[in-house]
Motif scaffolding. Structure first.
Motif, PDB file in Angstrom:
ATOM      1  N   PHE A  94     -15.679  23.503  59.241  1.00 40.45           N
ATOM      2  CA  PHE A  94     -13.902  22.858  58.878  1.00 40.45           C
ATOM      3  C   PHE A  94     -13.610  22.309  60.071  1.00 40.45           C
ATOM      4  O   PHE A  94     -12.790  21.274  60.837  1.00 40.45           O
ATOM      5  CB  PHE A  94     -13.551  23.694  58.406  1.00 40.45           C
ATOM      6  N   PHE A  95     -13.473  23.490  60.937  1.00 43.27           N
ATOM      7  CA  PHE A  95     -12.788  22.807  62.530  1.00 43.27           C
ATOM      8  C   PHE A  95     -13.061  22.259  62.923  1.00 43.27           C
ATOM      9  O   PHE A  95     -12.209  20.923  63.760  1.00 43.27           O
ATOM     10  CB  PHE A  95     -12.098  24.991  63.208  1.00 43.27           C
ATOM     11  N   ASN A  96     -14.589  22.109  63.625  1.00 44.09           N
ATOM     12  CA  ASN A  96     -15.658  20.469  64.464  1.00 44.09           C
ATOM     13  C   ASN A  96     -15.005  20.740  66.015  1.00 44.09           C
ATOM     14  O   ASN A  96     -14.466  19.661  65.758  1.00 44.09           O
ATOM     15  CB  ASN A  96     -15.484  19.653  63.016  1.00 44.09           C
ATOM     16  N   LEU A  97     -14.887  21.990  66.021  1.00 47.15           N
ATOM     17  CA  LEU A  97     -14.697  21.590  68.021  1.00 47.15           C
ATOM     18  C   LEU A  97     -14.946  20.091  68.400  1.00 47.15           C
ATOM     19  O   LEU A  97     -14.512  19.572  69.530  1.00 47.15           O
ATOM     20  CB  LEU A  97     -13.956  23.072  68.698  1.00 47.15           C
ATOM     21  N   ARG A  98     -16.429  20.755  68.247  1.00 45.02           N
ATOM     22  CA  ARG A  98     -17.717  19.340  69.006  1.00 45.02           C
ATOM     23  C   ARG A  98     -16.745  17.583  68.936  1.00 45.02           C
ATOM     24  O   ARG A  98     -16.995  16.897  69.384  1.00 45.02           O
ATOM     25  CB  ARG A  98     -18.700  19.485  68.786  1.00 45.02           C
ATOM     26  N   GLY A  99     -16.366  17.823  67.474  1.00 40.14           N
ATOM     27  CA  GLY A  99     -15.986  16.569  67.047  1.00 40.14           C
ATOM     28  C   GLY A  99     -14.383  16.407  67.865  1.00 40.14           C
ATOM     29  O   GLY A  99     -13.570  15.037  68.774  1.00 40.14           O
ATOM     30  N   SER A 100     -13.571  17.039  68.573  1.00 37.92           N
ATOM     31  CA  SER A 100     -12.317  16.239  68.780  1.00 37.92           C
ATOM     32  C   SER A 100     -12.571  17.263  70.162  1.00 37.92           C
ATOM     33  O   SER A 100     -11.949  16.007  71.089  1.00 37.92           O
ATOM     34  CB  SER A 100     -11.485  17.968  68.442  1.00 37.92           C
ATOM     35  N   PHE A 101     -13.440  18.008  70.859  1.00 40.29           N
ATOM     36  CA  PHE A 101     -13.861  18.037  72.143  1.00 40.29           C
ATOM     37  C   PHE A 101     -15.551  17.852  72.921  1.00 40.29           C
ATOM     38  O   PHE A 101     -15.763  18.484  72.447  1.00 40.29           O
ATOM     39  CB  PHE A 101     -13.167  19.512  72.411  1.00 40.29           C
ATOM     40  N   PRO A 102     -15.522  16.476  72.313  1.00 36.38           N
ATOM     41  CA  PRO A 102     -17.019  15.736  72.753  1.00 36.38           C
ATOM     42  C   PRO A 102     -17.347  15.955  74.021  1.00 36.38           C
ATOM     43  O   PRO A 102     -18.869  16.376  73.740  1.00 36.38           O
ATOM     44  CB  PRO A 102     -16.584  14.309  72.320  1.00 36.38           C
ATOM     45  N   ASP A 103     -17.181  16.255  74.507  1.00 37.79           N
ATOM     46  CA  ASP A 103     -18.099  16.297  76.375  1.00 37.79           C
ATOM     47  C   ASP A 103     -18.229  18.055  76.524  1.00 37.79           C
ATOM     48  O   ASP A 103     -18.056  19.282  77.665  1.00 37.79           O
ATOM     49  CB  ASP A 103     -17.250  16.507  77.023  1.00 37.79           C
ATOM     50  N   LEU A 104     -17.358  19.577  75.123  1.00 38.60           N
ATOM     51  CA  LEU A 104     -17.702  20.797  75.402  1.00 38.60           C
ATOM     52  C   LEU A 104     -18.611  21.025  75.960  1.00 38.60           C
ATOM     53  O   LEU A 104     -19.735  21.197  75.426  1.00 38.60           O
ATOM     54  CB  LEU A 104     -17.569  20.888  73.346  1.00 38.60           C
TER      55      LEU A 104
END
Length: 377
Positions: free
Chosen positions: A129-139
């Protein structure tokens, strides 16, 4: 950036509870799916400092160009396998590595114990749901200091770096891998999805504090459904709240801070702690200058630094010998702090003196090491 992101193909591995290197490789493969959240493995992944912190090579286990991508036998469902086949040349350990009984425990939510504990389905649903990878692509989690614990009651020792005999592991029920993350990423992807709003990207870099993570595998052969799978995932156990630019938080809470929408104190901490922090002096963040690892040498060889640290802990963390604490000393834990030297000595010599109640307390301190990303820690 491509110079430091090189994919290394490792030999095919299978789950072997007696081999620490195999267990660590499987764990790295799991991390490379954002801890099971992604349905495919991140193809390349930088995992360690660009150079060793000193001539002693403080991070032998993490070469300058390495990858979490590991060629491993798949335990994934058919849907996962088909997705992987179209985007990667090898199978991976993703969500299917999580046992049905798996629990995720987060250190971010100390106000409500239940908030920080989710079962497998809840954990996957929240992560996607939160999908951090989508917001921070270079995570990048930048994990380091992997250690293998063959039994919670069994002290870790250097012999664990080598393969154990089948006899020594046959009666064990679980094995735990512990490591430290130094997560960073840039908010330049999709809008960050919080519970009730979408926040557009602002290009800011997220620098999380060093955080302890543990992953527990079942090695109980009487439980075929869970054998070789993760039964407990513990994250967000922050080791130094002063480091980074996320108010001492990690995970989605850290992302919310960078996005300009930090969670309220009452969301994170018990009421008495939230009130105390509201009126407390602000905590000055410590930002590491070198994002890619420590390029400066430590002030002393690692062996000397570790002996100095052991001297502090042997003095009951400076309580028995205050001269070991600098005048600008600060004490910080998950709930307390920052406390200056005088306040720390006052509280832990009287009100919080655990030895008054448990005179023979033994912390069983282990695994002293120099931080792979800051040679002064």
């Amino acid at each position: 950036e491509s110079d430091k992101r090189q994919q290394i193909q490792l030999p095919t591995l299978s789950f072997d509870p007696s081999d620490p290197s195999t267990l660590i490789s499987i764990t790295k493969s799991f991390i490379a799916t954002d801890f099971g959240i992604q349905t495919e493995q991140i193809p390349t992944y930088f995992t360690g400092p660009k150079k060793a912190n000193s001539e002693e090579n403080l991070s032998d286990a993490f070469p300058s160009s390495s990858s979490l991508s590991v060629r491993l036998p798949s335990t994934s469902s058919s849907s996962e396998s088909s997705t992987t086949a179209s985007s990667s040349s090898f199978p991976f350990y993703g969500a299917s590595l999580l046992a049905d009984s798996c629990l995720w425990i987060s250190g971010n939510n100390l106000n409500d114990g239940r908030t920080g504990i989710l079962n497998k389905n809840e954990y996957l649903a929240a992560g996607r749901f939160f999908n951090l990878r989508g917001s921070f692509p270079d995570l990048e989690y930048r994990p380091a200091d992997f250690r293998v614990y063959y039994d919670e009651a069994d002290e870790y020792d250097d012999s664990r770096d080598s393969k154990q005999s089948d006899e020594s592991t046959k009666n064990m029920k679980e094995i735990t891998i512990r490591f430290t993350t130094h997560t960073t990423g840039t908010f330049r992807g999709k809008p960050l999805r919080l519970r009730s709003k979408l926040i557009p990207p602002n290009g800011k870099v997220m620098k999380c504090p060093p955080t302890s993570v543990s992953i527990t595998y079942s090695v109980d052969k009487s439980d075929i459904d869970s054998y070789g799978k993760i039964t407990k995932l513990v994250t967000d156990m922050v080791m130094d709240r002063q480091v980074g630019n996320t108010m001492g938080l990690s995970g989605i809470a850290a992302a919310a801070v960078v996005a300009g929408n930090p969670p309220g104190m009452l969301e994170l901490y018990p009421p008495f702690v939230a009130v105390e922090r509201f009126f407390a002096r602000p905590m000055k963040p410590i930002l590491d200058n070198d994002e890619d690892g420590a390029t400066n040498l430590p002030p002393f060889p690692s062996s000397v630094m570790i002996q100095l640290a052991k001297g502090v802990t042997a003095s009951y963390f400076g309580i028995d010998d205050a001269d070991l604490l600098a005048n600008e000393f600060a004490y910080i834990d998950q709930l307390l702090g920052p406390l200056d030297k005088d306040k720390y000595l006052q509280l832990f010599s009287s009100k919080y003196n655990i030895r008054d109640g448990i005179p023979n307390i033994d912390y069983q301190l282990q695994n002293y090491r120099v931080d792979a990303y800051n040679p002064y820690r």
